[in-house]
Write a protein that holds these residues in place. Sequence first.
Motif, PDB file in Angstrom:
ATOM      1  N   LYS A 277     -33.449  -6.343  40.440  1.00  0.00           N
ATOM      2  CA  LYS A 277     -32.665  -7.568  40.369  1.00  0.00           C
ATOM      3  C   LYS A 277     -32.375  -8.107  41.766  1.00  0.00           C
ATOM      4  CE  LYS A 277     -28.563  -9.436  38.053  1.00  0.00           C
ATOM      5  NZ  LYS A 277     -27.405  -9.086  37.179  1.00  0.00           N
ATOM      6  N   SER A 278     -32.025  -7.230  42.696  1.00  0.00           N
ATOM      7  CA  SER A 278     -31.795  -7.631  44.082  1.00  0.00           C
ATOM      8  C   SER A 278     -31.901  -6.405  44.972  1.00  0.00           C
ATOM      9  CB  SER A 278     -30.431  -8.305  44.249  1.00  0.00           C
ATOM     10  OG  SER A 278     -29.380  -7.413  43.910  1.00  0.00           O
TER      11      SER A 278
ATOM     12  N   TYR B 165     -32.381 -10.146  52.545  1.00  0.00           N
ATOM     13  CA  TYR B 165     -31.819  -9.838  51.237  1.00  0.00           C
ATOM     14  C   TYR B 165     -32.568 -10.671  50.202  1.00  0.00           C
ATOM     15  CZ  TYR B 165     -28.385  -9.065  47.525  1.00  0.00           C
ATOM     16  OH  TYR B 165     -27.773  -8.695  46.355  1.00  0.00           O
ATOM     17  N   LYS B 166     -33.033 -10.032  49.112  1.00  0.00           N
ATOM     18  CA  LYS B 166     -33.840 -10.736  48.112  1.00  0.00           C
ATOM     19  C   LYS B 166     -33.266 -10.545  46.717  1.00  0.00           C
ATOM     20  CE  LYS B 166     -38.239 -10.143  50.601  1.00  0.00           C
ATOM     21  NZ  LYS B 166     -39.622  -9.613  50.517  1.00  0.00           N
ATOM     22  N   THR B 167     -33.417 -11.586  45.884  1.00  0.00           N
ATOM     23  CA  THR B 167     -33.100 -11.477  44.465  1.00  0.00           C
ATOM     24  C   THR B 167     -34.330 -11.893  43.668  1.00  0.00           C
ATOM     25  OG1 THR B 167     -32.251 -13.752  44.250  1.00  0.00           O
ATOM     26  CG2 THR B 167     -30.674 -12.053  44.888  1.00  0.00           C
ATOM     27  N   TYR B 168     -34.410 -11.369  42.435  1.00  0.00           N
ATOM     28  CA  TYR B 168     -35.592 -11.594  41.607  1.00  0.00           C
ATOM     29  C   TYR B 168     -35.188 -12.018  40.203  1.00  0.00           C
ATOM     30  CZ  TYR B 168     -37.737  -8.744  45.288  1.00  0.00           C
ATOM     31  OH  TYR B 168     -38.156  -8.243  46.496  1.00  0.00           O
TER      32      TYR B 168
END
Length: 289
Positions: free
Chosen positions: A95-96, A109-112
Amino acid sequence: MRTYLIQFFFVFTSFTTLAQTSERITEYFDKDWKTVSDKHLASYYRTIEYRDDVIMLRDYFISGKIQMVAECVEVDPKPIFDGKVTWYYESGGIKSEGTYKENEKVGTYKTYYENGSLEMEEMHFRKKEAKSKYIHFFSPSGVELLPNGKGVIQTSTNKDGNSYNEVEDSVLVASFTVSKITNDTTFGVTENMAEYKGGLNGLAGYLQGAVKYPSQARRAGTQGTVYVCFIVDKQGAVKDSYVIKGISPECDAEALRVVSAMENWIPARHKSIPVKSRFVLPIKFKIGR
């Protein structure tokens, strides 16, 4: 005899593997992440594993599927993230993910989305060295929503309203929520936030003179900080105050009284126009003040 030896070896190996890990369940939580004592009422549970150089904190869905894995330097009285932290959908996808230093995001920082496609990528810097920057923000269909680092993106939705961030030059300049009921817009972040007349010093002076320690709370030794959320409207009037984190009924009521008695603030402004905004004020109660 051979069968017995094989069974013994299997049991011994399983016991040894279990003994080598210190991961253990420490807490159960309900759907709102409030601690519960009865695991049958829980939606999540937490485990902690102590290693030589790091503490591994893991949250699980009650189904047993992983919800979060975090490297920490402390977990008591509350977790302090320090290292890689990853959140998961119950379906198993990420999710992140990002890296933290003393509970502060640093680096990428990544979110999906749940289908695995990238939703957002940000860059964070330590200790306010620079403002966080948006690198990408994609729609579920893969369309870039911040071309040239500029645009308005929807960040969340619930039964009360939709929340948005406004971005310019890849930097957040405003965040606001539009009510589904009244269609009113309330800002959480603007270029010019709402301000008490007299600034922070004036606000501190007002609180020092206005807050009266409830006698019942003082006798009971109750201390702590009450957090009060309220609205500052376009005219600067303080409205709709409520406690978002309290310490006792008496102290909570006193904090609300003090906030409700405040004179008009200087309203927040967005692009030079007065706007309705939300503010959270911490009010401390400490014996001996």
